[in-house]
Scaffold this motif. Sequence first.
Motif, PDB file in Angstrom:
ATOM      1  N   THR A  72       0.824  -1.160  -0.027  1.00  0.00           N
ATOM      2  CA  THR A  72       0.091  -0.174  -0.019  1.00  0.00           C
ATOM      3  C   THR A  72       0.854   1.270   0.124  1.00  0.00           C
ATOM      4  O   THR A  72       0.384   2.244  -0.290  1.00  0.00           O
ATOM      5  N   LYS A  73       2.072   1.246   0.462  1.00  0.00           N
ATOM      6  CA  LYS A  73       3.068   2.245   0.299  1.00  0.00           C
ATOM      7  C   LYS A  73       4.430   1.813  -0.101  1.00  0.00           C
ATOM      8  O   LYS A  73       4.884   0.826   0.597  1.00  0.00           O
ATOM      9  N   PRO A  74       4.884   1.982  -1.201  1.00  0.00           N
ATOM     10  CA  PRO A  74       5.960   1.524  -1.715  1.00  0.00           C
ATOM     11  C   PRO A  74       7.183   1.685  -0.923  1.00  0.00           C
ATOM     12  O   PRO A  74       7.445   2.854  -0.257  1.00  0.00           O
ATOM     13  N   ALA A  75       8.337   1.013  -0.884  1.00  0.00           N
ATOM     14  CA  ALA A  75       9.526   1.332  -0.317  1.00  0.00           C
ATOM     15  C   ALA A  75      10.193   2.304  -1.155  1.00  0.00           C
ATOM     16  O   ALA A  75       9.846   2.456  -2.521  1.00  0.00           O
ATOM     17  N   THR A  76      11.369   3.009  -0.621  1.00  0.00           N
ATOM     18  CA  THR A  76      12.012   3.769  -1.387  1.00  0.00           C
ATOM     19  C   THR A  76      13.618   3.594  -1.084  1.00  0.00           C
ATOM     20  O   THR A  76      13.852   2.985  -0.097  1.00  0.00           O
ATOM     21  N   ASP A  77      14.389   3.848  -1.992  1.00  0.00           N
ATOM     22  CA  ASP A  77      15.752   3.612  -1.926  1.00  0.00           C
ATOM     23  C   ASP A  77      16.746   4.804  -2.015  1.00  0.00           C
ATOM     24  O   ASP A  77      16.902   5.305  -3.314  1.00  0.00           O
ATOM     25  N   VAL A  78      17.389   5.437  -1.135  1.00  0.00           N
ATOM     26  CA  VAL A  78      17.976   6.592  -1.487  1.00  0.00           C
ATOM     27  C   VAL A  78      19.173   6.410  -2.301  1.00  0.00           C
ATOM     28  O   VAL A  78      19.470   7.619  -3.083  1.00  0.00           O
ATOM     29  N   ASP A  79      19.698   5.278  -2.546  1.00  0.00           N
ATOM     30  CA  ASP A  79      20.744   5.053  -3.650  1.00  0.00           C
ATOM     31  C   ASP A  79      20.159   4.912  -5.121  1.00  0.00           C
ATOM     32  O   ASP A  79      20.718   4.892  -5.945  1.00  0.00           O
ATOM     33  N   ARG A  80      18.769   4.782  -5.129  1.00  0.00           N
ATOM     34  CA  ARG A  80      17.910   4.704  -6.394  1.00  0.00           C
ATOM     35  C   ARG A  80      18.368   3.376  -7.068  1.00  0.00           C
ATOM     36  O   ARG A  80      18.305   3.262  -8.224  1.00  0.00           O
ATOM     37  N   ASP A  81      18.584   2.583  -6.217  1.00  0.00           N
ATOM     38  CA  ASP A  81      18.644   1.091  -6.827  1.00  0.00           C
ATOM     39  C   ASP A  81      17.360   0.625  -7.269  1.00  0.00           C
ATOM     40  O   ASP A  81      16.231   0.894  -6.483  1.00  0.00           O
ATOM     41  N   PRO A  82      17.518  -0.413  -8.141  1.00  0.00           N
ATOM     42  CA  PRO A  82      15.873  -1.054  -8.565  1.00  0.00           C
ATOM     43  C   PRO A  82      15.705  -1.945  -7.116  1.00  0.00           C
ATOM     44  O   PRO A  82      16.654  -2.533  -6.583  1.00  0.00           O
TER      45      PRO A  82
END
Length: 141
Positions: A72-82
């Motif tokens: 319901t709420k996607p994860a985020t990655d500060v490194d912008r990795d897939p």
Amino acid sequence: GLPENATQVPPDQDRLQAGQTWRCTVTPHDGRDDGKPVSAEVLIHNSAPTAPRARIVPMVAKGKDTLTCDVTKPATDVDRDPIQYRFYWQKNGSAQNFATTSHQVPARLVKSRDIWQCFVSAFDGKEEGNRGASEPIQIDR
């Protein structure tokens, strides 16, 4: 703080990548002469993705319904990795031995009065983030 005539140039965030080493060199100047330069290095580490949020659908389920762990709420990655999601299931408080790619519980395993809960984490290819948990649901008769 920095003296009035000092310049500070932060690195462009788009250029930072895990595994890189960055060096900063400072040369003091008293208005006439340069002093001895001093350097420091920092190794950029990978950051784990954030925990996603999840829920089980249907939220009111009956025996023989297929259960789906919905992000319901996607994860985020500060490194912008897939990011790849990993799913974990518990039935009546016990971990179930499903593949981490299994975002569903097959209908044949869903029985009246069982309590199901799903957990989901994000994996960036290097590190798995914390797990987000759904609310547990009890299967109706």
